[in-house]
Motif scaffolding. Structure first.
Motif, PDB file in Angstrom:
ATOM      1  N   ASP A 137       0.839  -1.197   0.000  1.00 52.42           N
ATOM      2  CA  ASP A 137       0.000   0.000   0.000  1.00 52.42           C
ATOM      3  C   ASP A 137       0.877   1.251   0.000  1.00 52.42           C
ATOM      4  O   ASP A 137       0.642   2.191  -0.724  1.00 52.42           O
ATOM      5  CB  ASP A 137      -0.916   0.035   1.220  1.00 52.42           C
ATOM      6  N   ALA A 145      -4.466   1.700  -1.416  1.00 54.50           N
ATOM      7  CA  ALA A 145      -5.232   1.254  -0.254  1.00 54.50           C
ATOM      8  C   ALA A 145      -5.909  -0.052  -0.641  1.00 54.50           C
ATOM      9  O   ALA A 145      -6.451  -0.175  -1.734  1.00 54.50           O
ATOM     10  CB  ALA A 145      -6.278   2.292   0.129  1.00 54.50           C
ATOM     11  N   SER A 185       2.163  -1.352   4.863  1.00 50.94           N
ATOM     12  CA  SER A 185       0.872  -0.734   5.163  1.00 50.94           C
ATOM     13  C   SER A 185       1.026   0.775   5.312  1.00 50.94           C
ATOM     14  O   SER A 185       2.048   1.253   5.809  1.00 50.94           O
ATOM     15  CB  SER A 185       0.305  -1.289   6.468  1.00 50.94           C
ATOM     16  N   ASN A 186       0.009   1.499   4.928  1.00 49.71           N
ATOM     17  CA  ASN A 186      -0.008   2.933   5.175  1.00 49.71           C
ATOM     18  C   ASN A 186      -0.113   3.182   6.677  1.00 49.71           C
ATOM     19  O   ASN A 186      -0.691   2.394   7.412  1.00 49.71           O
ATOM     20  CB  ASN A 186      -1.192   3.591   4.455  1.00 49.71           C
TER      21      ASN A 186
END
Length: 128
Positions: free
Chosen positions: A20, A37, A67-68
């Motif tokens: 992401d 996302a 991951s964000n």
């Protein structure tokens, strides 16, 4: 379709890669691309399916994710868990150490993709 037979002596292994958060997100010519996302979520769903439906042991599932987080362009995961070139190559090597002939290996990537002209036009055609 992925199947695992109780009578089979083969084992099942998976490498799951979800991206992401992209670092850096600038291309050499000055263009940029956005983080995504849902890619890490996809990988987590695949992992859940493999573990719960196919009964793949957790030790047989290798996973790299970015991951964000709340901080822009900084992933949540520690560096050894990020899908960098070196980490991906290391996980492929780990797979080759774990898996034996007749074992099943599943590789799932979720993230940005790209296209390039094939170096095998005789096999894939000139636009393959």
């Amino acid at each position: 379709m992925i199947q695992q037979s109780a009578k089979s002596s083969s084992k099942f292994f998976a490498l799951l890669i979800g991206v992401d958060c992209y670092l850096p997100n600038m291309l050499p010519q000055g263009a940029s691309y956005n983080s995504l996302a849902g890619c890490v979520r996809d990988i987590n769903h695949v992992e859940s399916f493999l573990r719960n439906k196919l009964q793949v042991p957790p030790a047989h599932i290798l996973k790299l994710t970015a991951s964000n987080s709340d901080s822009p362009n900084i992933p949540q995961e520690p560096s050894e868990q990020l899908p960098t070139y070196d980490n991906i190559v290391a996980k492929f090597k780990q797979l080759t150490d774990l898996a034996e002939p007749q074992d099943q290996v599943y590789i799932h990537y979720s993230g940005h993709g790209g296209r390039s002209t094939t170096i095998y036009p005789d096999l894939k055609g000139s636009y393959g």
